[in-house]
Design an enzyme around this catalytic site. Structure first.
Site, PDB file in Angstrom:
ATOM      1  N   ASP A   1       0.870  -1.167   0.000  1.00 50.56           N
ATOM      2  CA  ASP A   1       0.000   0.000   0.000  1.00 50.56           C
ATOM      3  C   ASP A   1       0.913   1.225   0.000  1.00 50.56           C
ATOM      4  O   ASP A   1       2.082   1.164   0.396  1.00 50.56           O
ATOM      5  CB  ASP A   1      -0.930  -0.006   1.207  1.00 50.56           C
ATOM      6  CG  ASP A   1      -2.237   0.720   0.925  1.00 50.56           C
ATOM      7  OD1 ASP A   1      -2.264   1.560   0.004  1.00 50.56           O
ATOM      8  OD2 ASP A   1      -3.226   0.460   1.634  1.00 50.56           O
TER       9      ASP A   1
ATOM     10  N   GLU B   1     -17.686   9.574   4.469  1.00 48.48           N
ATOM     11  CA  GLU B   1     -17.038   8.309   4.823  1.00 48.48           C
ATOM     12  C   GLU B   1     -16.105   7.917   3.688  1.00 48.48           C
ATOM     13  O   GLU B   1     -16.435   8.032   2.517  1.00 48.48           O
ATOM     14  CB  GLU B   1     -18.063   7.207   5.075  1.00 48.48           C
ATOM     15  CG  GLU B   1     -18.979   6.910   3.891  1.00 48.48           C
ATOM     16  CD  GLU B   1     -19.895   5.712   4.133  1.00 48.48           C
ATOM     17  OE1 GLU B   1     -19.700   4.988   5.123  1.00 48.48           O
ATOM     18  OE2 GLU B   1     -20.810   5.510   3.318  1.00 48.48           O
TER      19      GLU B   1
END
Length: 865
Positions: free
Chosen positions: A272, A617
């Protein structure tokens, strides 16, 4: 130099053998020879590279190697629910919405469509001689983490809380992305984030999550294991967090012992972005002291490709790590071989690319068939949670369309998305379908607090400029610069009426990946006094020389000096491909609720479109307000601004339908008790509007099912950072859910006959007869759950083991059969080992688990000796 000399004889030998066996290709190098095996080609290329060149290829922005005619390559690309960040592309329902379809063939069709569009765009970039971030064929999708807690903001990117459903969605998505060609990969799919990764966002770079062997096998690793077993997946992304003490991208237990040795994964692992720098960052994991140690730890553990962001390229320190004997050059060769194998299979080193994937035309992007598929997916993804008979709506009813998401483009796309080709909000769909006297609209409230959704472009009527003759004229003077700064002379100067530009409107001859800048100047004279809120995309605005934030009071009739600047740059977080630039506003002082009540009073039915959006979100966001923190949620209540409006509207006594848009569960407790109907939409894609209308008016019967549990609150859930699965998800939750996993209603009346269960060598054969007792043609999602009450340890109270969609016309019946394999008749012990189950087996088959609604399931038990 010595390293090159040592390898020279081997190179000569390879070249000599090649010349003797392939005279027709003597002008090419072996790695360019398409007739040779991929392994041979990759080995030849690796052998030709210096250490420095090898290391340069282990970064997401792989450098060009000009002496071998190898162009630079940007590994980073996204395709979560459509080609993302690369301009226009068909936007399908967010991943959580795709899971709600419970439709495996549909997911395969969607992924095949996404890879069609990706191939078309990639080869168009090549024709333009463009190497761009988000222009490659290596997609960092799908996200198969388990949505174990409704507070996680990135849960929308997953296929929900159940590992079995997740793996079935993922298998079909991977196959659709990577294609079925025996020689070439259509594109590369990447399973992420490996592993034990589902929030919180704010602390993901430093958190260490403890997971038992049982929970690892049963929950956190199962979808990875099953998807790898069923596909030849090319890539896996390791996560930011630590797992049982070790960073996920530096965990030999996870990457070597489990992923490669146990799961037999043979592809490459990518970090990542910035995860390897977290190894040494003092504010993150800080498990090593230097970048070289971090790079060596990640590489030796099994991470092959470093994605860097603001930390830069930590793998560049591998040269130093080799010098310090922290790694061997052979370790680098192993990683590079995995990476180049993927690129070779994509056809990136072929002198002549003639396979079918290279011929995908740009006309497929946003084509009619793709948009129809997006509408079908949107329809199947929406879940009917309640209906007392008010739905379907009567055709002649006057509709009051109210709510902050009724005309909010953000709810169409969720996060990780491209630019929709034909986006249609609910308001736009209603306006297109109904005469003006049959529809009234009002936003009614903010989405929460002072976060609004009903922005509109700042109109041309408020902008003026002074021309060369000193006359005041409408519009702004726009100057376009051929690079991302204002030091050069503008290449184009003209007047634009306002700032609301789609990519095709930008009057500038630019390549797909070209940086540029724009500056607008003039005057702005508001026609109404008030506190204005602004929403700007790719632009900064200055009023009277002062940089404008999100809000400012403006006085009617007063002229303000106006300047706006847009810099389109190639950064990891920026998109220069088909950029859009806009300056929108609204006046906060409007009495939104009174307008909504007025519209509602004049209607027959109120359709309220509310919920939240991916602007609240999502991934590691700066937002921190009541209910929301850094992308996650601190509670799952409907925001107060909407809740109070709903209660005021309810007092009018009108029939009310709520359409809730969110990527996660909302505690719709009052709404469930008081409203007539509720539909859940999980950011359903660019065809949200038409799909919603088809459901509301009964042209299609709702058929989506919840891929997550909807709780009444989070008060009785474990702490967000606690990764123990006790009291989590439908398998282990000890309370009563508001709406259970697998739940969803239909306009049809489906009934099940008794279960027939027989044992065979393959496992359990289960059969029932499904009947449609209504006159409505509809689809039913038939689900099978198993319970193992006699297991010697804690097991799921019930577990999904099979499902399928069945289409039945009104009055029709059909036999439905399943075979449950022996491998599914097991439980996981405390050591993480699968054990054959013996004892009473509870079998539930029907339109759900039998929780909240028991009239649409049949149950039976059988003893397993």
């Amino acid at each position: 130099m010595n390293r090159i000399i040592k390898k020279l004889p081997e190179r000569i030998l390879i070249s000599a053998c090649f010349l003797l066996t392939s005279h027709s290709h003597a002008e090419t190098l072996p790695f360019q020879n398409q007739s040779l095996p991929v392994e041979t080609r990759v080995a030849d290329l690796v052998d030709r590279l210096t250490l420095e060149e090898k290391v340069s290829q282990l970064f997401d922005k792989s450098a060009a190697i000009e002496r071998l005619a190898i162009p630079e390559y940007y590994w980073w690309n996204e395709a979560l629910h459509g080609i993302a960040r690369a301009g226009k592309a068909t936007v399908f329902p967010q991943a959580i919405g795709m899971a709600a379809t419970f439709d495996e063939p549909l997911i395969y069709r969607i992924a095949s469509t996404i890879s069609d569009e990706g191939r078309a765009k990639h080869h168009e970039f090549l024709r333009e001689d463009t190497n761009a971030m988000y222009g490659g064929l290596t997609y960092w999708s799908p996200n198969i983490n388990i949505f174990r807690d409704p507070r996680w903001g990135r849960g929308q990117e997953t296929y929900g809380e159940d590992p079995f459903l997740t793996s079935r969605m993922a298998v079909n998505f991977v196959k659709g992305l990577e294609g079925q060609d025996p020689t070439y990969l259509k594109s590369v799919a990447t399973l992420k984030h490996y592993a034990v990764h589902s929030g919180p966002e704010v602390s993901r770079h430093s958190d260490d999550y403890a997971a038992s062997e049982k929970d690892l096998t049963e929950t956190y690793l199962r979808a990875f294991e099953d998807t790898i077993a069923a596909t030849n997946i090319s890539s896996v992304m390791c996560a930011y967090n630590r797992v049982n003490g070790s960073p996920a991208c530096g965990s030999e237990a996870l990457l070597q012992n489990t992923l490669r040795d146990k799961f037999n994964f043979s592809g490459y692992v990518v970090s990542d972005c910035g995860a390897i720098a977290d190894f040494y960052d003092e504010n993150s994991h800080h498990v090593v002291d230097s970048p070289a140690q971090a790079a060596a730890s990640a590489l030796k553990s099994g991470t092959d490709l470093n994605c860097g962001d603001h930390h830069g390229n930590t793998f560049s320190y591998l040269i130093e790590a080799v010098a310090e004997d922290l790694v061997e050059e052979s370790d680098i060769d192993q990683a590079l071989t995995r990476l180049l194998t993927a690129r070779m299979k994509l056809g990136m080193f072929d002198n002549s690319s003639t396979h079918a994937y290279t011929k995908m035309p740009m006309s497929v992007v946003g084509s009619k068939n793709h948009l129809e598929l997006a509408r079908e997916a949107a329809e199947k993804s929406m879940v009917l949670l309640k209906n007392d008979g008010v739905l379907p709506l009567k055709r002649n009813s006057k509709i009051a369309l109210i709510g902050p998401n009724a005309d909010n483009p953000a709810i169409l796309v969720g996060n990780y998305h491209g630019t929709p080709v034909q986006p249609v909000t609910p308001k736009e769909a209603f306006s297109q379908a109904l005469p003006s006297n049959q529809i009234g609209y009002a936003p009614g409230s903010s989405i929460t607090e002072n976060i609004f959704t009903h922005f509109s472009p700042v109109p041309s009527s408020v902008f003026t400029h002074v021309n060369m003759q000193g006359e005041s004229k409408p519009g702004l003077v726009a100057k376009y610069y051929p690079s991302s700064h204002f030091n050069l002379q503008p290449s184009k100067r003209h007047v634009e009426m306002n700032i609301n530009l789609k990519s095709e409107d930008i009057p500038f001859n630019k390549a797909s990946n070209q940086e540029f800048a724009v500056r607008w100047t003039g005057k702005i004279t508001p026609q109404e006094s008030g506190n204005y809120y602004f929403k700007m995309k790719n632009v900064e605005v200055y009023l009277d020389g002062e940089l404008t934030d999100e809000s400012r009071y403006l006085e009617a009739g007063r002229s303000y000096d106006f300047k706006a600047e847009s810099l389109i740059r190639r950064f990891w977080h920026s998109n220069v491909i088909e950029p859009e630039i806009s300056f929108n506003w609204l006046i906060e002082d409007k009495n939104l609720d009174s307008e909504a009540l007025r519209v509602a009073k004049e209607s027959d039915v109120i359709v309220f479109v509310g919920g939240i959006s991916a602007e609240l979100e999502g991934e590691e966001m700066p937002l921190e307000i009541d209910g929301f923190s850094h992308g996650d949620r601190t509670n799952i209540k409907l925001p107060e601004s909407q809740s109070s409006l709903l209660k005021a509207l309810h007092k009018l006594g009108k029939p009310m339908v709520m359409v809730n848009m969110s990527g996660s569960a909302i505690a719709l407790n009052w709404e469930d008790k008081n409203l007539n109907a509720i539909i859940q939409g999980f950011y359903p894609g660019e065809q949200t509007g038409p799909a919603l209308l088809n459901l509301l008016y009964g042209d299609t019967s709702p058929s989506g099912r919840l891929p997550v549990t909807f709780y009444s609150s989070v008060d009785d859930l474990p702490d967000f950072k606690n990764y123990n699965m006790v009291n989590r998800t439908y398998k282990y939750y000890e309370g009563t859910p508001l709406y259970p996993f697998g739940y969803g209603l239909s306009y049809a009346d489906f009934r099940y006959d008794k279960l027939k269960i027989t044992r065979s060598e393959k496992g359990l054969n289960i059969a029932t007869t499904l009947s449609n007792k209504s006159d409505i043609s509809a689809q039913e999602v038939v689900q099978v759950y198993l319970g193992m009450p006699d297991a010697p340890i804690r097991t799921p109270q019930r577990e999904l083991v099979a499902f399928k969609r069945v289409n039945l016309a009104g009055g029709e019946s059909q036999s439905v059969k399943f075979t449950i394999n022996e491998s599914q008749l097991v439980y996981v012990d405390e050591q993480g080992q699968r054990q054959p189950y013996k004892g009473k087996l509870l079998v539930t088959l029907g339109g759900g688990q039998g929780v909240k609604r028991s009239d649409n399931v049949v149950q039976h038990s059988i003893n397993l000796p």
